[in-house]
Scaffold this motif. Sequence first.
Motif, PDB file in Angstrom:
ATOM      1  N   HIS A   1      47.089  31.402  33.409  1.00 57.08           N
ATOM      2  CA  HIS A   1      47.254  32.828  33.129  1.00 57.08           C
ATOM      3  C   HIS A   1      48.675  33.297  33.456  1.00 57.08           C
ATOM      4  O   HIS A   1      49.251  32.922  34.466  1.00 57.08           O
TER       5      HIS A   1
ATOM      6  N   CYS B   1      50.058  30.960  36.484  1.00 50.62           N
ATOM      7  CA  CYS B   1      49.078  30.317  37.364  1.00 50.62           C
ATOM      8  C   CYS B   1      48.957  28.834  37.015  1.00 50.62           C
ATOM      9  O   CYS B   1      48.706  28.483  35.853  1.00 50.62           O
TER      10      CYS B   1
ATOM     11  N   THR C   1      43.367  36.404  37.176  1.00 56.10           N
ATOM     12  CA  THR C   1      42.066  36.009  36.624  1.00 56.10           C
ATOM     13  C   THR C   1      41.263  35.079  37.531  1.00 56.10           C
ATOM     14  O   THR C   1      40.083  35.299  37.733  1.00 56.10           O
ATOM     15  N   CYS C   2      41.918  34.025  38.074  1.00 54.07           N
ATOM     16  CA  CYS C   2      41.099  33.054  38.813  1.00 54.07           C
ATOM     17  C   CYS C   2      41.309  33.126  40.330  1.00 54.07           C
ATOM     18  O   CYS C   2      40.687  32.380  41.081  1.00 54.07           O
TER      19      CYS C   2
ATOM     20  N   CYS D   1      46.445  34.688  41.438  1.00 49.25           N
ATOM     21  CA  CYS D   1      46.294  34.842  39.990  1.00 49.25           C
ATOM     22  C   CYS D   1      45.315  35.983  39.704  1.00 49.25           C
ATOM     23  O   CYS D   1      44.299  36.127  40.375  1.00 49.25           O
TER      24      CYS D   1
ATOM     25  N   CYS E   1      44.907  28.077  36.103  1.00 54.69           N
ATOM     26  CA  CYS E   1      44.253  28.449  34.839  1.00 54.69           C
ATOM     27  C   CYS E   1      45.245  28.770  33.725  1.00 54.69           C
ATOM     28  O   CYS E   1      44.849  29.011  32.587  1.00 54.69           O
TER      29      CYS E   1
HETATM   30 ZN   LIG Z   1      44.583  31.464  37.473  1.00 54.49          ZN
END
Ligand SMILES: [Zn+2]
Length: 301
Positions: free
Chosen positions: A239, A234, A219-220, A217, A237
């Motif tokens: 995303h 994801c 972002t995370c 992912c 999270c």
């Molecule tokens: Zn994520």
Amino acid sequence: MLFKARSETDLLKILRILNTRKEQTLEEKQYYSKLEKGYEGEVQFDLLTEKLLNDCLILNDLLFEINGTKFQIDTVIIFQDTIYLIDIKFFDGEYLYDGENFQTSYGKIVKDPLNQLDRSKSLLLQLLQHLGFGLTVEAYVVFNNPDFTLYHAPQNKPIILPTQLNRFMKKLDKKPSKLNNSHIKLAEKLVRLNIVQTPDNHLPPYKYEQVKKGITCKTCHSFSVITKGRKVVCGACGHEELITTAVIRNVQEVKLLFPNRKITTKEIYDWCQVIKSKKRITRILGSNFKAVGVCKWTYYE
Ligand SMILES: [Zn+2]
């Protein structure tokens, strides 16, 4: 005016990927987190120098070599008569300076930032002399983490503490300065002399087989990513990202980690794991990278 911007080094980018994709030793984790934190501090300081309105040239992240000695400078600001050399320390927590040693509240002695600063200042002066510029150099260590405290902070040392930072920036902004062509020439020379560091010497050893595959992912950094239509989503999270951009991002990761491996449809198909169509990968590679060779021997640069 910003003359040379800072960017993430390949070393930091590679360590960030390895941190997600490979088991790290405690030492490796600490080294990575030190670099990540250092970079965060530098970027935060850049947000302050960007606001300087007077006539000055800002050069970030420089590495020079003079007489076989290398030295790194976080920020250089060229004013009319003075060059500011700034070393940024994003330490957090409580530290103590007893006049000789910098130490944490646990008594762990850390490299003295003032010694490092003196060394850089003296080497920069040599470099300027060598280039034929007689400007004075003022050097400071800036501690810009709001959670940093220094006990017994000496008043006669070039240290800027978090609570002094605003005043320091205001002082810089009020500095009378009118630059001319020779200042620009100096900035250009410094950028030309800047050494671009290769990450090789600072990387832990790693092999293709040891690195966990799969799209992460954006972002995370979780591997819980599934495809849904034209997107990857994801599970950790939520995303969402277009499959195309996720694949391009992953190709960049492979290129960074393994510059000698050829980027082929099969390679990226195996790497991404969640994308079921090889044709889709070929299409993404074909429209975003340069194809070399034909048919089954095609690879992408
Ligand atoms: Zn994520």
